[in-house]
Design a protein around this motif. Structure first.
Motif, PDB file in Angstrom:
ATOM      1  N   VAL A 348     -11.266  -1.889  -1.314  1.00 20.15           N
ATOM      2  CA  VAL A 348     -10.903  -1.158  -0.097  1.00 20.15           C
ATOM      3  C   VAL A 348     -10.217   0.168  -0.458  1.00 20.15           C
ATOM      4  N   ALA A 349      -9.257   0.103  -1.372  1.00 24.02           N
ATOM      5  CA  ALA A 349      -8.543   1.321  -1.776  1.00 24.02           C
ATOM      6  C   ALA A 349      -9.470   2.298  -2.480  1.00 24.02           C
ATOM      7  N   LYS A 350     -10.406   1.778  -3.248  1.00 26.63           N
ATOM      8  CA  LYS A 350     -11.363   2.633  -3.956  1.00 26.63           C
ATOM      9  C   LYS A 350     -12.204   3.439  -2.976  1.00 26.63           C
ATOM     10  N   LEU A 351     -12.455   2.856  -1.781  1.00 26.86           N
ATOM     11  CA  LEU A 351     -13.227   3.543  -0.749  1.00 26.86           C
ATOM     12  C   LEU A 351     -12.371   4.497   0.080  1.00 26.86           C
ATOM     13  N   GLY A 352     -11.055   4.537  -0.202  1.00 24.29           N
ATOM     14  CA  GLY A 352     -10.192   5.516   0.443  1.00 24.29           C
ATOM     15  C   GLY A 352      -9.333   4.997   1.570  1.00 24.29           C
TER      16      GLY A 352
END
Length: 515
Positions: A348-352
Motif C-alpha cells: 500500500v505504501a509503495k503505491l503512495g
C-alpha cells in the motif's frame, strides 16, 4: 579565536558516535576538536520535555539500546546503565470474536508457552520459536565481537563462526522465506518479521530486510533491547563527561559550511567564520551531508520509513483482552503486525498511500525506568508511551507534509484503539492550552530536525558486517572514504546504525591503526 586552529583530528557531529570517536582519539593522546552545529550535544540521542508544563523527559528520537557493546562502555569508563525488560513483547489479536494477546517473556517461561498455546492450539509453534531464537542467540554471541574488529571477508567470517546453516538463512536467503518455512501462524510470523523492518522500507523478500534483522538481533552478543536508565539524555551527559575529561575540545553552535582536503590533511570552515585544520576528519553525520560539503554527488539510499509518536499518559489504558497493561506495555507492543498485514502495508505504501491498518510498535519507558518522570508525576500514575509506525516512507509526506503527518497519526491512533478498552485519547495528559500531550515526527521531520537523509535512521542502506570479493581491499574498518584523511564515524559507516557507538569506535581505530 584563531582562524587557523590546528589539531590532530576534527570530529564533526556531537551525537553519540561523534563523542565516542573523539574520546577514543583523545585517550590515545591526540588533540581533538568536536564541532556540533546545534546548541547542545546528542543529536538523535537527546532527552527533552516536549510538553513543558510536565516534568517528563522523553527520549524524543531514539529510545532503546541494543547494540552498545560492553567493551566501549569499559574502554571509555562510561557510567551508564541499561535495564532489562522482563517482557519481550505483547501482540493483541482478535480470534473467534474474542480479544486475546500473545505475551512473550524475555526468557521463555510457562506463561509464554501457554500464550502460544492459546493462539495456535498446540505446542508446536512455541517449540519452533525456541529453536529459531536459540540458533540466533548462538550467532549473536559469535558475531558480536567482530563488530569492533577490522572487517572480514564473508568467506572468512562464515568459516570462523562455524554455523553454516544459520549463516545461510540469515545472510543468503530472504528472511521472509525463512520465516514462512519455520513458522505456520501468521501472527507469530509477523512478530519475527518486525525486527527486519524497523526504519527499513522493504519487503520481507529483500535481503535488505535480512540486514536490518541481523543488526536488531546481534546487539552486544545478546540481542536484547534494553531501557537506558535516565533516558537517552543520560547517555549523552555521560559521553560528554568522559570526552571533556580526556581533553576533547567541544565547540557548540559550530555549523560546518565547507570541507577542503589535500595530501597533508583537512580544513574545515564554519558559518561563524572559524577555520580548523587537522590531519584527519571524522564525520559523524550522514554520508550525504559529507558529500554535499565536499562538493560531490550524494550516495543514493532508500527513504526512511518510520513515524515516531511520543505521548504522556495520565494513566495506562485498559485493554479489551483484559491483560494487565503493565504487562502489555512493558515490552514491545505490536499492532497490525501479522506477516500478511506487514506485507500488505508495504505494498500500500509503495503505491503512495498511508496504510489504514498501520503497523505499530510501542513501549512504555516508565514501566522499567520511572526516573524520567518527576516523583509527583510517578505518584499520580503518569506514564510515557513511545510509538513507531512502520511502512511510512518519506515519499508519502512530500506533497503535503503536515496533512500526511496528521493522516498517519490518525491511522496510528485508530489502529491502536481497536484493542483498547480506554481509547488512547482518553488517557493522554492534557496540556495547559487544552491540547493533548502527543507529538508526531515524520521522516521529513527527522530530516529537518536531525539531518537524517529522507528520515533514514541508518543514513543509507544497510550492509552486512563483512565484505565480499568485489569490494576494495582498502575497506578495513568500514569508515574509509575516497579521501585518505576523511572517515565516516556515523550511522552511515559500515556497521553503523543503532545507538551503538560502533561507528565512532571503528572510525577512531581506522585513524589510530593507520598511524
Amino acid at each position: 579565536m584563531s582562524t587557523d586552529s590546528k589539531y590532530d583530528a576534527i570530529v564533526v557531529g556531537g551525537g553519540h558516535n561523534g563523542l565516542v570517536a573523539a574520546t577514543y582519539l583523545a585517550k590515545a593522546g591526540k588533540s581533538v576538536v568536536l564541532l556540533e552545529s546545534a546548541s547542545e550535544l546528542g543529536g538523535a540521542t537527546t532527552s527533552v520535555r516536549p510538553f513543558p508544563e510536565y516534568d517528563a523527559r522523553l527520549s524524543r528520537y531514539s529510545y532503546l539500546v541494543s547494540l552498545l557493546p560492553d567493551q566501549i562502555v569499559a574502554d571509555l569508563g562510561i557510567n551508564f546503565k541499561t535495564l532489562e525488560r522482563s517482557i519481550a513483547s505483547y501482540t493483541p489479536y482478535k480470534k473467534g470474536g474474542k480479544d486475546g494477546g500473545l505475551l512473550i517473556s524475555q526468557n521463555w517461561d510457562a506463561r509464554t508457552a501457554e500464550s502460544f498455546r492459546e493462539l495456535t492450539g498446540g505446542d508446536e509453534e512455541g517449540k519452533k520459536w525456541q529453536e529459531f531464537y536459540s540458533e540466533i542467540a548462538v550467532l549473536a554471541e559469535r558475531i558480536a565481537p567482530y563488530m569492533l574488529q577490522p572487517l572480514k571477508s564473508a568467506a572468512d567470517m562464515k568459516s570462523e563462526i562455524g554455523l553454516p546453516e544459520v549463516w545461510k538463512f540469515m545472510m543468503e536467503r530472504p528472511i521472509g522465506e525463512v520465516i514462512q518455512d519455520r513458522f505456520q501462524d501468521d501472527l507469530v510470523r509477523g512478530v519475527v518479521l518486525t525486527d527486519a523492518l524497523i526504519g527499513t522500507f522493504t519487503s520481507a523478500q529483500d535481503l535488505q530486510a535480512n540486514r536490518c534483522f541481523l543488526y536488531h538481533l546481534i546487539g552486544n552478543g545478546t540481542g536484547q533491547w534494553r531501557v537506558p536508565q535516565g533516558g537517552m539524555g543520560a547517555f549523552v551527559t555521560e559521553l560528554n563527561r568522559v570526552a571533556v575529561l580526556n581533553g576533547v575540545e567541544i565547540k557548540l553552535n559550530s555549523h560546518v559550511t565547507d570541507i577542503d582536503s589535500s595530501s597533508n590533511g583537512v580544513a574545515v570552515s564554519t558559518a561563524s567564520g572559524d577555520k580548523y585544520v587537522a590531519k584527519d576528519l571524522l564525520f559523524a553525520g550522514a554520508p550525504q551531508t559529507l558529500a554535499k560539503l565536499r562538493g560531490k554527488s550524494a550516495p543514493a539510499s532508500l527513504d526512511g520509513s518510520q513515524m515516531k509518536i511520543n505521548m504522556l499518559l495520565s494513566k495506562l489504558p485498559r485493554l479489551k483482552s483484559g491483560v494487565d497493561p503493565k504487562l502489555a506495555f512493558a515490552g514491545t507492543f505490536h499492532v497490525n503486525e501479522t506477516y500478511s498485514q506487514l506485507e500488505k502495508a508495504y505494498q500500500v505504501a509503495k503505491l503512495g498511500d498511508i496504510p489504514s491498518d498501520l503497523p505499530l510498535e510501542m513501549y512504555c519507558h516508565t514501566l522499567t525506568d520511572p526516573t524520567i518522570l518527576s516523583p509527583e508525576l510517578s505518584q499520580r500514575g503518569f506514564h510515557t508511551l513511545t510509538l513507531f509506525g512502520l511502512h511510512t516512507p518519506a515519499a508519502l509526506f512530500d506533497s503535503d507534509p503536515s496533512g500526511a503527518k496528521e493522516a498517519a497519526k490518525a491511522a496510528a491512533i485508530s489502529s491502536l484503539n481497536q484493542y483498547l478498552e480506554d481509547p488512547i485519547e482518553s488517557v493522554l495528559a492534557v496540556c495547559g492550552d487544552g491540547s493533548l500531550a502527543i507529538e508526531a515526527k515524520s521522516p521529513i521531520d527527522l530530516d529537518n530536525d536531525l539531518g537524517l537523509p529522507r528520515g533514514n535512521i541508518f543514513h543509507r542502506d544497510l550492509d552486512f558486517p563483512f565484505i565480499d570479493g568485489t569490494e576494495s581491499a582498502l575497506i578495513k574498518w568500514g569508515s574509509e572514504t575516497d579521501d585518505a584523511h576523511i572517515y565516516l564515524a556515523g550511522a552511515g559507516a559500515r556497521r553503523g546504525g543503532g545507538v551503538s557507538g560502533i561507528a565512532g569506535h571503528n572510525a577512531a581505530m581506522a585513524v589510530l591503526t593507520k598511524d
